[in-house]
Scaffold this motif. Structure first.
Motif, PDB file in Angstrom:
ATOM      1  N   THR A 293       0.198   7.366  -5.160  1.00  0.00           N
ATOM      2  CA  THR A 293       0.796   7.676  -3.861  1.00  0.00           C
ATOM      3  C   THR A 293       2.281   7.319  -3.860  1.00  0.00           C
ATOM      4  O   THR A 293       3.100   8.033  -3.270  1.00  0.00           O
TER       5      THR A 293
ATOM      6  N   ALA B 175       2.906   8.069   3.573  1.00  0.00           N
ATOM      7  CA  ALA B 175       2.201   7.301   2.539  1.00  0.00           C
ATOM      8  C   ALA B 175       1.408   6.155   3.172  1.00  0.00           C
ATOM      9  O   ALA B 175       0.256   5.903   2.822  1.00  0.00           O
TER      10      ALA B 175
ATOM     11  N   VAL C  88      -1.867   7.182   4.533  1.00  0.00           N
ATOM     12  CA  VAL C  88      -2.963   7.363   3.572  1.00  0.00           C
ATOM     13  C   VAL C  88      -3.859   6.130   3.594  1.00  0.00           C
ATOM     14  O   VAL C  88      -5.086   6.212   3.657  1.00  0.00           O
TER      15      VAL C  88
END
Ligand SMILES: Nc1nc2c(c(=O)[nH]1)N(C=O)[C@@H](CNc1ccc(C(=O)N[C@@H](CCC(=O)O)C(=O)O)cc1)CN2
Ligand SMILES: Nc1nc2c(ncn2[C@@H]2O[C@H](COP(=O)(O)OP(=O)(O)OP(=O)(O)O)[C@@H](O)[C@H]2O)c(=O)[nH]1
Ligand SMILES: [K+]
Length: 458
Positions: A116, A130, A133
């Motif tokens: 990521t 990010a 996530v």
């Protein structure tokens, strides 16, 4: 661009249906090809195709597993690098062995969150996306997941970008007039600047208004269930748990080592605080109970105080009743199936504004009322998720507050006649604070710190 090729097991470790190993980097395809045996060489296959074959240990000359291999070429991949995914049979040995062979052939074990992180460093997603996530992985309720997914889709990012370009335009306008100061232009500019700043601060404030709810969805409501021994704390917890199919989780592979227990109440995650200390024998509790409760209450967003309908109030009850007033609290008078001994008038008087629910956990009465009271207390479920952009992450909230302060400083500066070239710096600061939300101009340390909280293989 990174030069290392990284690999990691991206599925939970243990026995399972299949396990996926992810490989990313310039040599992903050539490394995989060295240990893959199938109809075609992986170097030759088109991007985004799946291939059946075997993983072999070239040195030992033996097959390790039967697999499906996915080949995806840069830049249209998760990391924007060449990516190979190997789907092994679930189970520890073939997967571990496959990973080891990859590492022997030039791949490096990925750090937690490194895939990521590469997606971020290579510009496919920004920092707030990010971070989303991870929120998505950790979401405990549908709503938490929706908030995270919308942030991952870039809803927050787009709003931040819009505000930043507003600020940038304003700064450009300002620069022109500061460099060529004429009396009239200056006056006009001050008026224009003030108007822009009022608008921008309004937008930031609107976003910050969602913070309380956003944070609740993301982190849960830290809840302490207090009351003296035997009043029904465990029973209440079980009732909340069973009725709502509680998700009881530990979070493996993260930096936290405490096990957290969540209860899903009408889509709101309650994060139960350990109040073990208040579950001791009666006389110990009378001595240390209040102190322990104080500790639990200190961290709590919500306090549920249980009282016993079938017994008179004790000094501990009265003490707890006075303590909870400083918190968002609900009083539950439990065991109403038994004859009354409690002094209800006194409870009402001591409760003040704190809502009182009568319940019999044993006979399953009052639980609905309690859930209702919780949603009311936190004013949840009012805003429709579809039309709101939520801010839920403490880092983002902090930065937005900082940006807001800077923009307000500009307005105050103008109002008290500070020269425009002196307020310009505050507006620049606001632009930078907003930039940090999406990862513009953040330090490497911060980036490392954020991604190190991810799971291995993510
Ligand atoms: N097998 C597998 N499943 C997975 C992932 C993965 O990496 N592998 N993901 C990972 O966590 C998530 C899916 N996320 C992904 C996001 C972007 C791209 C991607 O290739 N994006 C390209 C091309 C998009 C397109 O073709 O339209 C790009 O944005 O350039 C892939 C997966 C969840 N499921
Ligand atoms: N009659 C009646 N009994 C109840 C009710 N709720 C719980 N009890 C009983 O009260 C006893 C104590 O319940 P717990 O839930 O263990 O109480 P607790 O507060 O967790 O107790 P400690 O762990 O000792 O602090 C158990 O025997 C329960 O079955 C109720 O509404 N009515
Ligand atoms: K091969």
């Amino acid at each position: 661009m990174e030069t290392d090729t990284i690999a990691a097991i991206s599925t939970p470790v243990g026995e399972g249906g299949i396990s996926v190993i992810r490989v990313s980097g310039p040599d992903a395809i050539s490394i995989a090809d060295q240990i893959y045996q199938g109809k075609k060489s992986l170097d030759k296959v088109p991007s985004h195709t799946v291939h059946y074959g075997y993983i072999v240990d070239p040195e030992a000359g033996e097959r390790v597993d039967e697999v499906l291999v996915t080949v995806m070429r840069a830049p249209r991949t998760f990391t924007r690098e060449d990516v190979v995914e190997i789907s092994c049979h679930g189970g520890m040995i073939p997967v571990q062995k496959t990973l080891e062979i990859l590492l022997d052939h030039g791949a490096r074990l990925a750090e937690p969150g490194e895939f990521t992180k590469r997606a971020f460093l290579n510009g496919r997603i920004d920092l707030s996306q990010a971070e989303a996530v991870m929120d998505l992985i950790r979401a405990k309720t549908d709503r938490a997941a929706k908030v995270a997914l919308s942030q991952h889709d870039g809803k927050l990012s787009r709003l931040i970008q819009r505000l930043r370009s507003e600020i940038l335009e304003t700064l450009a306008h300002l620069a022109v007039n500061v460099d060529y100061p004429e009396y009239d232009a200056e006056e006009m500019t001050a008026g224009f600047l003030r108007e822009r700043c009022v608008y921008i601060s309004g937008e930031i404030e609107r976003l910050l208004q969602t913070a309380r709810q956003g944070k609740i969805y993301r982190e849960g409501i830290k809840t302490a269930i207090v009351g003296r021994p035997n009043v029904g704390k465990s029973s209440l917890m079980n009732a909340l748990t069973h009725e709502n199919k509680a998700i009881v989780t530990d979070i493996p592979g993260t930096t936290r080592d405490v096990i957290e227990e969540f209860v899903n109440v009408r889509g709101i995650p309650l994060k139960l605080l350990d109040t073990a200390g208040i579950r001791e024998t009666e006389d110990v509790v009378e001595r240390i109970g209040v102190e322990r409760s104080r500790q639990a209450l200190k961290q709590a967003d919500l306090v549920l105080l249980l009282l016993n309908y079938a017994e008179p109030l004790t000094p501990l009850d009265r003490e707890l009743l006075s303590l909870i007033k400083e918190h968002s609290s609900i009083i539950i008078v439990n065991k109403t199936d038994l004859p009354r001994q409690i002094e209800l008038d006194e409870v009402k008087r001591l409760a003040g504004d704190v809502p009182i629910i009568s319940a019999s956990v044993k006979e399953d009465r009052g639980i609905e009322d309690l859930e209702e009271a919780i949603t009311r207390l936190f004013q949840l479920g009012k805003v429709e998720l579809a039309d709101a952009t939520y801010v839920s992450n403490s880092r983002h909230i902090h930065l937005l507050r900082r940006a807001l302060t800077s923009v307000k400083d500009v307005i105050e500066g103008i109002d008290s006649g500070v020269p425009l070239d002196m307020v310009e710096i505050d507006l620049k600061n606001a632009w930078e604070s907003l930039g940090e939300v999406i990862g513009d101009s953040v330090s490497e340390d911060l980036i490392d710190q954020i991604f190190s909280q991810f799971c291995l293989g993510k």
